[in-house]
Motif scaffolding. Structure first.
Motif, PDB file in Angstrom:
ATOM      1  N   GLN A   1       0.849  -1.195   0.000  1.00  0.00           N
ATOM      2  CA  GLN A   1       0.000   0.000   0.000  1.00  0.00           C
ATOM      3  C   GLN A   1       0.880   1.239   0.000  1.00  0.00           C
ATOM      4  OE1 GLN A   1      -2.790   0.061   3.225  1.00  0.00           O
ATOM      5  NE2 GLN A   1      -3.450   2.164   2.836  1.00  0.00           N
ATOM      6  N   LEU A   2       0.607   2.178  -0.920  1.00  0.00           N
ATOM      7  CA  LEU A   2       1.480   3.332  -1.075  1.00  0.00           C
ATOM      8  C   LEU A   2       1.086   4.512  -0.204  1.00  0.00           C
ATOM      9  CD1 LEU A   2       1.997   3.253  -4.956  1.00  0.00           C
ATOM     10  CD2 LEU A   2       3.488   2.335  -3.155  1.00  0.00           C
ATOM     11  N   ASP A   3      -0.216   4.796  -0.115  1.00  0.00           N
ATOM     12  CA  ASP A   3      -0.597   5.970   0.648  1.00  0.00           C
ATOM     13  C   ASP A   3      -1.799   5.668   1.554  1.00  0.00           C
ATOM     14  OD1 ASP A   3      -1.511   6.590  -2.470  1.00  0.00           O
ATOM     15  OD2 ASP A   3      -3.121   6.845  -0.999  1.00  0.00           O
ATOM     16  N   PHE A   4      -1.959   6.508   2.549  1.00  0.00           N
ATOM     17  CA  PHE A   4      -2.960   6.296   3.589  1.00  0.00           C
ATOM     18  C   PHE A   4      -4.048   7.361   3.557  1.00  0.00           C
ATOM     19  CE2 PHE A   4      -4.057   6.204   8.275  1.00  0.00           C
ATOM     20  CZ  PHE A   4      -4.652   4.945   8.229  1.00  0.00           C
ATOM     21  N   ILE A   5      -3.650   8.610   3.341  1.00  0.00           N
ATOM     22  CA  ILE A   5      -4.599   9.728   3.293  1.00  0.00           C
ATOM     23  C   ILE A   5      -4.317  10.568   2.050  1.00  0.00           C
ATOM     24  CG2 ILE A   5      -5.436  11.816   4.442  1.00  0.00           C
ATOM     25  CD1 ILE A   5      -4.682  10.623   7.079  1.00  0.00           C
TER      26      ILE A   5
ATOM     27  N   TYR B   1      -6.993  17.024  -0.763  1.00  0.00           N
ATOM     28  CA  TYR B   1      -7.359  17.658  -2.029  1.00  0.00           C
ATOM     29  C   TYR B   1      -7.571  19.160  -1.890  1.00  0.00           C
ATOM     30  CZ  TYR B   1      -8.711  12.826  -3.204  1.00  0.00           C
ATOM     31  OH  TYR B   1      -8.730  11.473  -3.405  1.00  0.00           O
ATOM     32  N   ASN B   2      -7.359  19.856  -2.990  1.00  0.00           N
ATOM     33  CA  ASN B   2      -7.829  21.226  -3.129  1.00  0.00           C
ATOM     34  C   ASN B   2      -9.252  21.179  -3.695  1.00  0.00           C
ATOM     35  OD1 ASN B   2      -5.544  22.601  -2.221  1.00  0.00           O
ATOM     36  ND2 ASN B   2      -4.565  22.527  -4.252  1.00  0.00           N
ATOM     37  N   PRO B   3     -10.101  22.133  -3.361  1.00  0.00           N
ATOM     38  CA  PRO B   3     -11.479  22.140  -3.881  1.00  0.00           C
ATOM     39  C   PRO B   3     -11.504  22.108  -5.412  1.00  0.00           C
ATOM     40  CG  PRO B   3     -11.259  23.730  -2.119  1.00  0.00           C
ATOM     41  CD  PRO B   3      -9.876  23.254  -2.419  1.00  0.00           C
ATOM     42  N   GLY B   4     -12.376  21.284  -5.958  1.00  0.00           N
ATOM     43  CA  GLY B   4     -12.576  21.202  -7.398  1.00  0.00           C
ATOM     44  C   GLY B   4     -11.600  20.309  -8.125  1.00  0.00           C
ATOM     45  N   GLU B   5     -10.563  19.831  -7.443  1.00  0.00           N
ATOM     46  CA  GLU B   5      -9.563  18.990  -8.090  1.00  0.00           C
ATOM     47  C   GLU B   5      -9.803  17.525  -7.757  1.00  0.00           C
ATOM     48  OE1 GLU B   5      -5.677  20.354  -7.095  1.00  0.00           O
ATOM     49  OE2 GLU B   5      -6.013  22.387  -7.860  1.00  0.00           O
ATOM     50  N   THR B   6      -9.599  16.655  -8.740  1.00  0.00           N
ATOM     51  CA  THR B   6      -9.824  15.224  -8.543  1.00  0.00           C
ATOM     52  C   THR B   6      -8.563  14.480  -8.133  1.00  0.00           C
ATOM     53  OG1 THR B   6      -9.444  14.800 -10.890  1.00  0.00           O
ATOM     54  CG2 THR B   6     -11.727  15.211 -10.193  1.00  0.00           C
ATOM     55  N   GLU B   7      -7.408  15.083  -8.359  1.00  0.00           N
ATOM     56  CA  GLU B   7      -6.156  14.473  -7.947  1.00  0.00           C
ATOM     57  C   GLU B   7      -5.686  15.130  -6.647  1.00  0.00           C
ATOM     58  OE1 GLU B   7      -4.585  11.823  -9.204  1.00  0.00           O
ATOM     59  OE2 GLU B   7      -6.309  11.646 -10.555  1.00  0.00           O
ATOM     60  N   PRO B   8      -5.202  14.357  -5.695  1.00  0.00           N
ATOM     61  CA  PRO B   8      -4.774  14.942  -4.415  1.00  0.00           C
ATOM     62  C   PRO B   8      -3.576  15.855  -4.581  1.00  0.00           C
ATOM     63  CG  PRO B   8      -4.155  12.624  -4.539  1.00  0.00           C
ATOM     64  CD  PRO B   8      -5.034  12.892  -5.721  1.00  0.00           C
ATOM     65  N   VAL B   9      -3.570  16.925  -3.802  1.00  0.00           N
ATOM     66  CA  VAL B   9      -2.433  17.821  -3.787  1.00  0.00           C
ATOM     67  C   VAL B   9      -1.322  17.272  -2.902  1.00  0.00           C
ATOM     68  CG1 VAL B   9      -3.327  19.195  -1.853  1.00  0.00           C
ATOM     69  CG2 VAL B   9      -1.743  20.237  -3.496  1.00  0.00           C
TER      70      VAL B   9
ATOM     71  N   GLU C   1     -19.654   6.478  -4.684  1.00  0.00           N
ATOM     72  CA  GLU C   1     -19.005   5.822  -5.826  1.00  0.00           C
ATOM     73  C   GLU C   1     -18.057   6.805  -6.494  1.00  0.00           C
ATOM     74  OE1 GLU C   1     -19.369   2.742  -6.452  1.00  0.00           O
ATOM     75  OE2 GLU C   1     -21.201   2.206  -5.339  1.00  0.00           O
ATOM     76  N   GLY C   2     -16.884   6.281  -6.902  1.00  0.00           N
ATOM     77  CA  GLY C   2     -15.926   7.114  -7.610  1.00  0.00           C
ATOM     78  C   GLY C   2     -14.709   7.485  -6.791  1.00  0.00           C
ATOM     79  N   LEU C   3     -14.639   7.019  -5.539  1.00  0.00           N
ATOM     80  CA  LEU C   3     -13.496   7.286  -4.675  1.00  0.00           C
ATOM     81  C   LEU C   3     -12.756   5.990  -4.362  1.00  0.00           C
ATOM     82  CD1 LEU C   3     -14.682   9.867  -1.959  1.00  0.00           C
ATOM     83  CD2 LEU C   3     -12.963  10.230  -3.748  1.00  0.00           C
ATOM     84  N   ASP C   4     -11.455   6.085  -4.241  1.00  0.00           N
ATOM     85  CA  ASP C   4     -10.625   4.960  -3.837  1.00  0.00           C
ATOM     86  C   ASP C   4     -11.028   4.534  -2.426  1.00  0.00           C
ATOM     87  OD1 ASP C   4      -8.644   3.183  -3.084  1.00  0.00           O
ATOM     88  OD2 ASP C   4      -6.977   4.433  -3.762  1.00  0.00           O
ATOM     89  N   ASN C   5     -11.435   3.274  -2.267  1.00  0.00           N
ATOM     90  CA  ASN C   5     -11.908   2.815  -0.964  1.00  0.00           C
ATOM     91  C   ASN C   5     -10.820   2.118  -0.152  1.00  0.00           C
ATOM     92  OD1 ASN C   5     -11.628   0.440  -2.384  1.00  0.00           O
ATOM     93  ND2 ASN C   5     -13.759  -0.226  -2.168  1.00  0.00           N
TER      94      ASN C   5
ATOM     95  N   HIS D   1      -9.818  10.333   2.615  1.00  0.00           N
ATOM     96  CA  HIS D   1      -9.857  11.501   1.734  1.00  0.00           C
ATOM     97  C   HIS D   1     -10.206  12.723   2.580  1.00  0.00           C
ATOM     98  CE1 HIS D   1      -9.939   8.872  -1.878  1.00  0.00           C
ATOM     99  NE2 HIS D   1     -10.609   8.066  -1.064  1.00  0.00           N
ATOM    100  N   MET D   2      -9.494  13.840   2.340  1.00  0.00           N
ATOM    101  CA  MET D   2      -9.669  15.019   3.188  1.00  0.00           C
ATOM    102  C   MET D   2      -9.692  16.301   2.372  1.00  0.00           C
ATOM    103  SD  MET D   2      -7.153  16.407   6.256  1.00  0.00           S
ATOM    104  CE  MET D   2      -7.451  15.010   7.330  1.00  0.00           C
TER     105      MET D   2
END
Length: 546
Positions: free
Chosen positions: A75-79, A82-90, A207-211, A215-216
């Motif tokens: 497993q690579l990441d835990f949390i 995101y910035n508002p409106g963006e689908t990829e984590p900052v 639906e649509g989020l990595d489970n 996510h924060m």
């Protein structure tokens, strides 16, 4: 026949306490005022120390089957943040998975929804013949020198109420932060309520989020944190801060506020399984016993959810009280043993409140759920009862600090701390597969571990154990690899003789194979004594038995 113990409240605290008492042959009655079992993931994080206790209780596999490890190999990441409106984590917080060492097989903890967790525990209780009485409420109780009278109100399927008056030997309130038992006892419950930090909480399908990660989103003064529940489900638990009141949001209101805060319209929302509001309370009692009545779990302490210590602390309350109450009820220990329940647990709870409040304040920086580093103490592997009146602390005790959460790294095993595990142990004289110390430990007896020494020295320890009350202690002899000749008499005398073929027991306990060292492990997996002669074993057990 009336059960010996009335347990008021059927959350994890009451269920584990009932399980320990039943395993020890003490009859219980468990009541819950709710009409149906509660739903909701609520306290879903099971820490490493709790998993060790479950291993000793023999229920670990059932819990693991329904849950999922916090972190997995690869497993690579835990949390993901995101910035508002963006689908990829900052930003992503790495998982930092590590291989479990032999003495600590459960490093990363387990994720399991509290409703699922409670169901699993109820299934184990059913195997012991116990069921939960729903729609049954404690109205009041009266205490006498040799019994407690409970006044109950039972509500039938038609909504009719029926009063009942029943005597029990003991009464235990595991009935939550609004405990009727605590209130009737008149115990103080000092602390603070953070009304300015109200949160909307619940479980909802997205639906649509990595489970497999959290996510924060932080948009001051509000935040949303989504916590995965299981990789087979898209059910997420949410905590939404910045609520001006304690009103419970509807599903539609939450979705609307989620869109406004995150700017994400690419996700699909499904069923909301449970929705509520939460206000942080930081409180604890100054006593946990009054005569024949006890409180445990949230009835005795409540705190912020930061660090996932609450449910786990509740279970440790139950594991501490359970074996002591069983011995007293069976007439094997004096009632004064029960005073050590509060003596040992209050020190730990006070430290836990300091730890979780400090973490909560860091997490709640500037009114948002800022990501803060999680200290290693949260695994609870360092929780200890140093200074306890029933712990025989000897050589090396100076390494134990006053911190109830301090884990002592390396060196010799210490009284008052958790007993480490050791795999790769082979029973001498049998064709059994290798076993572990956690599989040997049990909640119904002390385990007297004998390391090193010659046959005569080990026999003197065996003589002490033989004089203890029947089935109250088990003798376990641990021999170094290859040193098993001539031990047939010890096996035939009833001792469990194990060959430490992988050297994990001696290495994990920091002991020399030549010296006689006896480690007495309590039924709750805590080391009660580390001594070098049979006389030390006698000294310890004089603190426990009549």
């Amino acid at each position: 026949m009336t059960p010996s113990v009335l347990i008021v409240g059927a959350g994890p605290t009451g269920l584990i306490l009932a399980l320990i008492l039943l395993q020890n042959g003490v009859s219980v009655r468990i009541i819950n005022k709710e009409v149906e079992h509660r739903i909701g993931s609520r306290g879903a994080g099971i820490q490493a120390r709790t998993l060790e206790l479950y291993d000793i209780l023999g229920i670990l596999l059932g819990v693991q089957k329904e849950g999922e490890p916090f972190k997995k190999e690869g497993q690579l990441d835990f949390i993901a943040i995101y910035n508002p409106g963006e689908t990829e984590p900052v930003k992503v917080v790495p998982a930092n998975w590590v291989q479990a060492p032999p003495d600590t097989p459960h490093v990363h903890g387990l994720m399991i929804g509290q409703d699922t967790h409670e169901r699993v525990l109820r299934e184990y209780l059913q195997k012991l013949g116990a069921t939960i009485e729903l729609a049954t409420e404690l109205h009041s109780f009266e205490q006498f020198p040799d019994h407690v009278v409970a006044h109950l109100i039972k509500t039938d399927a038609a909504g009719q109420q029926h009063e009942e008056r029943t005597e029990f030997n003991w009464l235990i309130g595991t009935d939550g932060a609004h405990s009727i038992v605590r209130k009737q006892l008149g115990f103080t419950f000092l602390g603070e309520t953070r009304t300015e930090q109200n949160m909307a909480v619940g479980d909802i399908v997205i639906e649509g989020l990595d489970n497999r990660r959290f996510h924060m989103w932080n948009v001051s003064p509000n935040s949303i944190l989504l916590r995965w529940n299981h990789s087979s489900s898209q059910l997420f638990s949410y905590a939404y801060t910045g609520r001006a009141d304690e009103k419970t949001l509807t599903r539609e209101e939450f979705i609307e506020e989620f869109h406004a805060l995150t700017g994400r319209h690419d996700l699909t929302f499904g069923e909301a399984a449970w929705m509520s509001s939460y206000t942080p309370n930081i409180r604890m009692v100054d006593r946990m016993r009054d005569g024949r009545v006890f409180i445990a779990g949230d009835a005795a302490h409540c705190h912020s959810p930061a660090g996932g210590q609450g449910l786990n602390s509740c279970i440790q309350d139950a594991s501490n009280l359970g074996w002591k109450l069983a011995l007293v009820e069976k007439g094997l220990a004096p009632p004064t043993l029960l005073d050590t329940y509060g003596e040992e647990r209050l020190r730990v709870i006070a430290q836990m409140l300091q730890l979780t409040t400090k973490l909560h304040d860091k997490t709640w920086a500037n009114g948002t759920l800022a990501r803060s580093e999680r200290p290693s103490e949260l695994s609870m592997l360092g929780v200890n009862y140093a200074g306890s009146s029933i712990v025989l602390e000897g050589e090396g005790a100076s390494r134990a600090g006053s911190d109830a959460y301090t884990k002592v790294e390396g060196g010799r095993v210490l009284a008052a701390y958790r007993a480490p595990d050791a795999p790769g142990l082979v029973r001498v004289g049998s064709a059994d597969a290798p076993t572990t110390l956690f599989a040997i430990f049990c909640a119904t007896a002390h385990s007297v571990l004998v390391f090193g020494g010659d046959a005569a020295a080990r026999t003197s320890v065996a003589d002490v154990v033989a004089r203890l009350p029947k089935d109250s202690a088990q003798l376990v002899v641990l021999l170094q690899q290859g040193a098993t000749s001539g031990v047939e008499s010890e096996v035939s005398a009833g001792a469990t003789v194990l060959e430490d073929r992988a050297w994990h027991a001696y290495r994990g306990y920091g002991l020399d194979a030549g010296e006689l060292t006896i480690v007495v492990v309590r039924p709750d997996g805590v080391v009660g004594a580390v001594v070098s002669a049979a006389e030390g074993v006698e000294t310890y057990f004089r603190k426990i038995f009549v």
